[in-house]
Motif scaffolding. Structure first.
Motif, PDB file in Angstrom:
ATOM      1  N   ARG A  56       0.854  -1.185   0.000  1.00  0.00           N
ATOM      2  CA  ARG A  56       0.000   0.000   0.000  1.00  0.00           C
ATOM      3  C   ARG A  56       0.891   1.237   0.000  1.00  0.00           C
ATOM      4  O   ARG A  56       1.958   1.235   0.616  1.00  0.00           O
ATOM      5  CB  ARG A  56      -0.927   0.009   1.212  1.00  0.00           C
ATOM      6  CG  ARG A  56      -1.918  -1.161   1.217  1.00  0.00           C
ATOM      7  CD  ARG A  56      -2.751  -1.203   2.490  1.00  0.00           C
ATOM      8  NE  ARG A  56      -3.767  -2.251   2.447  1.00  0.00           N
ATOM      9  CZ  ARG A  56      -3.535  -3.521   2.803  1.00  0.00           C
ATOM     10  NH1 ARG A  56      -2.328  -3.881   3.233  1.00  0.00           N
ATOM     11  NH2 ARG A  56      -4.496  -4.423   2.721  1.00  0.00           N
ATOM     12  N   TYR A  57       0.441   2.305  -0.678  1.00  0.00           N
ATOM     13  CA  TYR A  57       1.264   3.497  -0.778  1.00  0.00           C
ATOM     14  C   TYR A  57       0.379   4.743  -0.796  1.00  0.00           C
ATOM     15  O   TYR A  57      -0.778   4.708  -1.218  1.00  0.00           O
ATOM     16  CB  TYR A  57       2.146   3.450  -2.036  1.00  0.00           C
ATOM     17  CG  TYR A  57       1.395   3.259  -3.329  1.00  0.00           C
ATOM     18  CD1 TYR A  57       1.065   4.350  -4.138  1.00  0.00           C
ATOM     19  CD2 TYR A  57       1.018   1.982  -3.754  1.00  0.00           C
ATOM     20  CE1 TYR A  57       0.375   4.176  -5.324  1.00  0.00           C
ATOM     21  CE2 TYR A  57       0.332   1.789  -4.943  1.00  0.00           C
ATOM     22  CZ  TYR A  57       0.009   2.895  -5.722  1.00  0.00           C
ATOM     23  OH  TYR A  57      -0.672   2.715  -6.896  1.00  0.00           O
ATOM     24  N   SER A  58       0.956   5.829  -0.300  1.00  0.00           N
ATOM     25  CA  SER A  58       0.211   7.092  -0.198  1.00  0.00           C
ATOM     26  C   SER A  58       0.248   7.844  -1.523  1.00  0.00           C
ATOM     27  O   SER A  58       1.259   7.858  -2.219  1.00  0.00           O
ATOM     28  CB  SER A  58       0.809   7.972   0.900  1.00  0.00           C
ATOM     29  OG  SER A  58       0.737   7.333   2.148  1.00  0.00           O
ATOM     30  N   VAL A  59      -0.867   8.487  -1.853  1.00  0.00           N
ATOM     31  CA  VAL A  59      -0.960   9.302  -3.058  1.00  0.00           C
ATOM     32  C   VAL A  59      -1.712  10.589  -2.732  1.00  0.00           C
ATOM     33  O   VAL A  59      -2.537  10.638  -1.815  1.00  0.00           O
ATOM     34  CB  VAL A  59      -1.695   8.540  -4.194  1.00  0.00           C
ATOM     35  CG1 VAL A  59      -0.898   7.334  -4.651  1.00  0.00           C
ATOM     36  CG2 VAL A  59      -3.092   8.127  -3.752  1.00  0.00           C
ATOM     37  N   ASP A  60      -1.436  11.644  -3.505  1.00  0.00           N
ATOM     38  CA  ASP A  60      -2.157  12.914  -3.351  1.00  0.00           C
ATOM     39  C   ASP A  60      -3.422  12.888  -4.196  1.00  0.00           C
ATOM     40  O   ASP A  60      -3.384  12.566  -5.390  1.00  0.00           O
ATOM     41  CB  ASP A  60      -1.271  14.080  -3.781  1.00  0.00           C
ATOM     42  CG  ASP A  60      -0.114  14.288  -2.836  1.00  0.00           C
ATOM     43  OD1 ASP A  60      -0.264  13.957  -1.654  1.00  0.00           O
ATOM     44  OD2 ASP A  60       0.942  14.769  -3.295  1.00  0.00           O
ATOM     45  N   ARG A  61      -4.534  13.253  -3.569  1.00  0.00           N
ATOM     46  CA  ARG A  61      -5.817  13.300  -4.279  1.00  0.00           C
ATOM     47  C   ARG A  61      -6.515  14.610  -3.945  1.00  0.00           C
ATOM     48  O   ARG A  61      -7.093  14.768  -2.869  1.00  0.00           O
ATOM     49  CB  ARG A  61      -6.709  12.126  -3.859  1.00  0.00           C
ATOM     50  CG  ARG A  61      -6.176  10.763  -4.315  1.00  0.00           C
ATOM     51  CD  ARG A  61      -7.017   9.632  -3.751  1.00  0.00           C
ATOM     52  NE  ARG A  61      -6.547   8.339  -4.215  1.00  0.00           N
ATOM     53  CZ  ARG A  61      -6.925   7.182  -3.655  1.00  0.00           C
ATOM     54  NH1 ARG A  61      -7.762   7.179  -2.620  1.00  0.00           N
ATOM     55  NH2 ARG A  61      -6.468   6.046  -4.137  1.00  0.00           N
ATOM     56  N   ASN A  62      -6.392  15.567  -4.873  1.00  0.00           N
ATOM     57  CA  ASN A  62      -7.041  16.856  -4.668  1.00  0.00           C
ATOM     58  C   ASN A  62      -6.677  17.449  -3.308  1.00  0.00           C
ATOM     59  O   ASN A  62      -7.536  17.768  -2.481  1.00  0.00           O
ATOM     60  CB  ASN A  62      -8.568  16.723  -4.793  1.00  0.00           C
ATOM     61  CG  ASN A  62      -8.984  16.230  -6.165  1.00  0.00           C
ATOM     62  OD1 ASN A  62      -8.378  16.602  -7.173  1.00  0.00           O
ATOM     63  ND2 ASN A  62     -10.015  15.388  -6.191  1.00  0.00           N
ATOM     64  N   ALA A  64      -5.563  16.088  -0.813  1.00  0.00           N
ATOM     65  CA  ALA A  64      -5.731  15.168   0.320  1.00  0.00           C
ATOM     66  C   ALA A  64      -4.872  13.938   0.052  1.00  0.00           C
ATOM     67  O   ALA A  64      -4.561  13.604  -1.086  1.00  0.00           O
ATOM     68  CB  ALA A  64      -7.193  14.769   0.475  1.00  0.00           C
ATOM     69  N   VAL A  65      -4.481  13.275   1.110  1.00  0.00           N
ATOM     70  CA  VAL A  65      -3.647  12.086   0.989  1.00  0.00           C
ATOM     71  C   VAL A  65      -4.523  10.848   1.056  1.00  0.00           C
ATOM     72  O   VAL A  65      -5.294  10.667   2.003  1.00  0.00           O
ATOM     73  CB  VAL A  65      -2.583  12.036   2.108  1.00  0.00           C
ATOM     74  CG1 VAL A  65      -1.778  10.739   2.010  1.00  0.00           C
ATOM     75  CG2 VAL A  65      -1.664  13.240   2.017  1.00  0.00           C
ATOM     76  N   GLY A  66      -4.431  10.020   0.018  1.00  0.00           N
ATOM     77  CA  GLY A  66      -5.160   8.762   0.001  1.00  0.00           C
ATOM     78  C   GLY A  66      -4.203   7.589  -0.024  1.00  0.00           C
ATOM     79  O   GLY A  66      -2.986   7.751  -0.082  1.00  0.00           O
ATOM     80  N   VAL A  67      -4.739   6.391   0.020  1.00  0.00           N
ATOM     81  CA  VAL A  67      -3.936   5.174   0.022  1.00  0.00           C
ATOM     82  C   VAL A  67      -4.380   4.289  -1.128  1.00  0.00           C
ATOM     83  O   VAL A  67      -5.565   3.969  -1.250  1.00  0.00           O
ATOM     84  CB  VAL A  67      -4.073   4.409   1.361  1.00  0.00           C
ATOM     85  CG1 VAL A  67      -3.298   3.104   1.293  1.00  0.00           C
ATOM     86  CG2 VAL A  67      -3.575   5.259   2.514  1.00  0.00           C
ATOM     87  N   ASN A  68      -3.426   3.926  -1.959  1.00  0.00           N
ATOM     88  CA  ASN A  68      -3.668   2.968  -3.032  1.00  0.00           C
ATOM     89  C   ASN A  68      -3.077   1.617  -2.659  1.00  0.00           C
ATOM     90  O   ASN A  68      -2.173   1.514  -1.828  1.00  0.00           O
ATOM     91  CB  ASN A  68      -3.047   3.448  -4.347  1.00  0.00           C
ATOM     92  CG  ASN A  68      -3.942   4.440  -5.076  1.00  0.00           C
ATOM     93  OD1 ASN A  68      -4.951   4.885  -4.527  1.00  0.00           O
ATOM     94  ND2 ASN A  68      -3.573   4.786  -6.291  1.00  0.00           N
ATOM     95  N   GLU A  69      -3.582   0.588  -3.314  1.00  0.00           N
ATOM     96  CA  GLU A  69      -3.128  -0.770  -3.033  1.00  0.00           C
ATOM     97  C   GLU A  69      -2.568  -1.396  -4.299  1.00  0.00           C
ATOM     98  O   GLU A  69      -3.088  -1.187  -5.403  1.00  0.00           O
ATOM     99  CB  GLU A  69      -4.307  -1.597  -2.510  1.00  0.00           C
ATOM    100  CG  GLU A  69      -3.922  -2.971  -2.004  1.00  0.00           C
ATOM    101  CD  GLU A  69      -5.122  -3.690  -1.417  1.00  0.00           C
ATOM    102  OE1 GLU A  69      -5.793  -4.438  -2.157  1.00  0.00           O
ATOM    103  OE2 GLU A  69      -5.395  -3.483  -0.214  1.00  0.00           O
ATOM    104  N   TRP A  70      -1.498  -2.159  -4.146  1.00  0.00           N
ATOM    105  CA  TRP A  70      -0.888  -2.915  -5.242  1.00  0.00           C
ATOM    106  C   TRP A  70      -1.041  -4.394  -4.915  1.00  0.00           C
ATOM    107  O   TRP A  70      -0.157  -5.004  -4.335  1.00  0.00           O
ATOM    108  CB  TRP A  70       0.580  -2.532  -5.391  1.00  0.00           C
ATOM    109  CG  TRP A  70       1.236  -3.015  -6.648  1.00  0.00           C
ATOM    110  CD1 TRP A  70       0.677  -3.673  -7.690  1.00  0.00           C
ATOM    111  CD2 TRP A  70       2.624  -2.852  -6.982  1.00  0.00           C
ATOM    112  NE1 TRP A  70       1.592  -3.955  -8.664  1.00  0.00           N
ATOM    113  CE2 TRP A  70       2.811  -3.440  -8.251  1.00  0.00           C
ATOM    114  CE3 TRP A  70       3.713  -2.258  -6.345  1.00  0.00           C
ATOM    115  CZ2 TRP A  70       4.061  -3.475  -8.885  1.00  0.00           C
ATOM    116  CZ3 TRP A  70       4.953  -2.289  -6.976  1.00  0.00           C
ATOM    117  CH2 TRP A  70       5.103  -2.882  -8.230  1.00  0.00           C
TER     118      TRP A  70
END
Length: 336
Positions: A56-62, A64-70
Motif C-alpha cells: 500500500r502506498y500514499s498518493v495525493d488526491r485533490n 488530500a492524501v489517500g492510500v492505493n493498493e498494489w
C-alpha cells in the motif's frame, strides 16, 4: 554491521554454532549436548514467523492524501519486530524458518548427522542450517569433512536449496562437489516446499562424498608441473589467456593474468603460504592446486563482508569458480 548478522528484538544475534562462531565472534556456541529445541531457538529459526501484507502506498488526491493498493505485490515482514524482509509477488510461496529447521532436524536425527550451525542472515532475508555427515576423507592425515547445507530466503534472493559441501579441516576451505550451478535439491518459491523430495536428494550425500574422496585421492597422487599449473590457473582466471581443453596459451592475455592479485595470491598459497600446502597430499599436487584456489575464494578475495564472502562461496560467483577449478583439475588428472 559489516558482518550483516542482525540482532533480533531481544538484542540476540540469530546464529548458533556447535563449536565456534563463524563471523566476528558473534552468535551462541551451544556445545555437544545442546537439544535441537535450544539450538533452533538460539539460531532464531523457531522464535518468529514470516507474515505478509499487500503493498500500500500514499498518493495525493485533490490536496488530500489517500492510500492505493498494489495487490500483486506483497511485503514480507517478521512477526516479532514487524521489520520488513522483502517485497515479493502475490504468488510467492513462503517457507517458514521453523519449517526448514524442523525438516532438517528430523533428517539429521534420522541419518545420524550432527547439527553444526544454523542462523538467520539479513534480518530474516535468508536462513540456513548446516550438518556434519558421518565419515571423513583422509589423505595421509589431510582431513576433509562432509557437510550438508540447507538454506532458503524470504526476500526473493534464493530458492530453497540443499547442497553437499566438503570442508578441509586445516584451513576451513569449502567446496561444493556437485556442480555449483545446480543444488542437489532446489525448489523455487513458485512451488510448495516438498520435504520428501528434499530428503531423497540429501540421502545421496554419502555416495557423492565417496566420489569426491576418490577424485581427491587421484589429485593428491598427481604432481602438477609449472606449465600445467599456469595453464589451469590462467584458464580459470581468464579464459582468453588459456584454453583448458587444448592447452593453447595467448601470451598477451597470460601476461595480464600473471600481473593480477588473484594469480599472485593463489600461486603463493600453492607454493607454501597456504594452510596445509606443505602436506604430502598438497605439496606440488593437483589437490594442492585445488586447495590454493578454494582458500583464495573462501578467505582472501575481496568482499564487502565475511557474510557476503560466505554467501558467494556457497551459492554465488565464488562457488562457481571453485567448482570450475575442481572440474578442470579432475579432467586433467583423469586424462593423464
Amino acid at each position: 554491521m559489516s558482518h550483516e548478522l542482525i540482532a533480533n528484538s531481544q538484542g540476540i544475534i540469530e546464529a548458533a554454532f556447535r563449536v565456534e562462531p563463524a563471523w566476528h565472534g558473534l552468535g551462541a556456541v551451544m556445545g555437544e549436548d545442546t537439544s535441537y529445541e535450544e539450538f533452533g531457538k538460539a539460531a532464531g529459526l523457531t522464535t518468529w514467523k514470516i507474515q505478509r501484507s499487500k503493498v500500500r502506498y500514499s498518493v495525493d488526491r485533490n490536496d488530500a492524501v489517500g492510500v492505493n493498493e498494489w495487490p500483486e505485490q506483497h511485503v514480507l515482514f517478521r512477526s516479532d519486530s514487524k521489520a520488513p524482509i522483502g517485497m515479493v509477488s502475490d504468488s510467492y510461496k513462503v517457507v517458514q524458518p521453523s519449517e526448514i529447521y524442523g525438516f532438517f532436524r528430523d533428517f539429521v536425527e534420522m541419518h545420524n548427522f550432527k547439527m553444526e550451525a544454523a542462523g538467520v542472515l539479513r534480518g530474516g532475508g535468508r536462513f540456513w542450517a548446516l550438518a556434519q555427515m558421518p565419515g571423513v576423507s583422509d589423505l595421509g592425515g589431510d582431513i576433509t569433512v562432509p557437510y550438508v547445507l540447507l538454506s532458503t530466503s524470504a526476500d526473493g534472493s534464493l530458492a530453497t536449496e540443499a547442497r553437499f559441501t566438503a570442508v578441509r579441516v586445516v584451513c576451513a576451505n569449502t567446496l561444493a562437489y556437485a556442480r555449483a550451478q545446480k543444488a542437489d535439491f532446489r525448489a523455487t518459491h513458485r512451488s510448495v516446499f516438498n520435504p520428501a523430495e528434499a530428503a531423497k536428494a540429501l540421502a545421496r550425500a554419502n555416495a557423492q562424498f565417496a566420489q569426491y574422496h576418490n577424485t581427491a585421492e587421484k589429485m593428491a597422487a598427481f604432481t602438477v608441473t609449472s606449465a600445467q599449473a599456469a595453464v589451469v590457473l590462467a584458464g580459470l582466471l581468464n579464459p582468453k589467456a588459456a584454453d583448458l581443453k587444448t592447452g593453447a596459451v595467448n601470451g598477451a592475455e597470460m601476461d595480464k593474468v600473471r600481473e593480477s592479485k588473484a594469480w599472485q595470491t593463489i600461486v603463493g598459497l600453492f607454493s607454501g603460504a597456504g594452510n596445509g600446502s606443505m602436506n604430502d597430499a598438497s605439496r606440488g599436487t593437483a589437490f594442492g592446486m585445488l586447495q590454493a584456489m578454494t582458500e583464495y575464494y573462501d578467505h582472501h578475495c575481496q568482499a564487502r563482508s565475511d557474510e557476503n564472502r560466505f554467501i558467494s562461496g556457497q551459492y554465488g560467483t565464488n562457488a562457481t569458480r571453485k567448482t570450475d577449478a575442481y572440474e578442470a583439475l579432475a579432467a586433467m588428472v583423469n586424462a593423464a
